[in-house]
Design a protein around this motif. Sequence first.
Motif, PDB file in Angstrom:
ATOM      1  N   GLN A 197       0.834  -1.203   0.000  1.00  0.00           N
ATOM      2  CA  GLN A 197       0.000   0.000   0.000  1.00  0.00           C
ATOM      3  C   GLN A 197       0.869   1.253   0.000  1.00  0.00           C
ATOM      4  O   GLN A 197       2.039   1.211   0.364  1.00  0.00           O
ATOM      5  CB  GLN A 197      -0.925   0.008   1.212  1.00  0.00           C
ATOM      6  N   GLU A 209       1.611   4.815   1.680  1.00  0.00           N
ATOM      7  CA  GLU A 209       1.398   5.476   2.964  1.00  0.00           C
ATOM      8  C   GLU A 209       2.118   6.808   2.952  1.00  0.00           C
ATOM      9  O   GLU A 209       3.099   6.987   2.239  1.00  0.00           O
ATOM     10  CB  GLU A 209       1.957   4.632   4.118  1.00  0.00           C
ATOM     11  N   GLU A 210       1.604   7.741   3.748  1.00  0.00           N
ATOM     12  CA  GLU A 210       2.287   9.018   3.903  1.00  0.00           C
ATOM     13  C   GLU A 210       3.015   9.035   5.233  1.00  0.00           C
ATOM     14  O   GLU A 210       2.435   8.779   6.281  1.00  0.00           O
ATOM     15  CB  GLU A 210       1.290  10.178   3.849  1.00  0.00           C
ATOM     16  N   THR A 249       5.373  10.318   0.416  1.00  0.00           N
ATOM     17  CA  THR A 249       4.599   9.123   0.116  1.00  0.00           C
ATOM     18  C   THR A 249       5.561   7.954  -0.099  1.00  0.00           C
ATOM     19  O   THR A 249       6.524   8.067  -0.864  1.00  0.00           O
ATOM     20  CB  THR A 249       3.746   9.322  -1.146  1.00  0.00           C
ATOM     21  N   SER A 265       4.621   0.708   1.033  1.00  0.00           N
ATOM     22  CA  SER A 265       4.812  -0.143   2.196  1.00  0.00           C
ATOM     23  C   SER A 265       4.466  -1.581   1.839  1.00  0.00           C
ATOM     24  O   SER A 265       3.388  -1.860   1.318  1.00  0.00           O
ATOM     25  CB  SER A 265       3.915   0.346   3.333  1.00  0.00           C
TER      26      SER A 265
END
Length: 169
Positions: free
Chosen positions: A30, A32-33, A38, A41
């Motif tokens: 995914q 993620e921030e 960004t 992950s």
Amino acid sequence: RRLCKSVNATALPNMVPPTAEETGHCSMVQLEEVGDTTVVSFRQERDESAMSTIIIRGSTDNIMDDIERAIDDGVNSVKVLSRDQRCLPGAAATEIELAKQLMTFGEQIPGMEQYAIRKFAEAFEVFPKILAENTGLKANEVLAKMYNAHQDKVSGMNAGINLEADNCE
């Protein structure tokens, strides 16, 4: 290589279609921030994950470099201990045990050689004395406590200076 290791895949040097054994598996991928960046992950939902990621943040580059070095030192220490599990007790426990054993050996040797062996044993006492003096403890008291703790044949060999509690354990 790290990603391949974490998902049990094989890195392919040539551009050929991978086989089922070479692709590997990942439970969740995914975006993620983290802060304002960004990142992609990859997460494995299993107990024995082969890899972990540590995200560090700091206000300056110098702090980030220091934190990175500290983490690197810790990870390398764990690597070394997991490869070779031979290690010695710290806090001057090894030095006092060597001094004690050498003193005992020196008493059994006849002639002038026993004095050289005893002086060599006394040289090992420098380590606990320096540790004690650097922390504000009385060196002679610490030395006496350590020799007393090392009289126990079973657990005494590993007794070192506990600087916070001002005793040997």
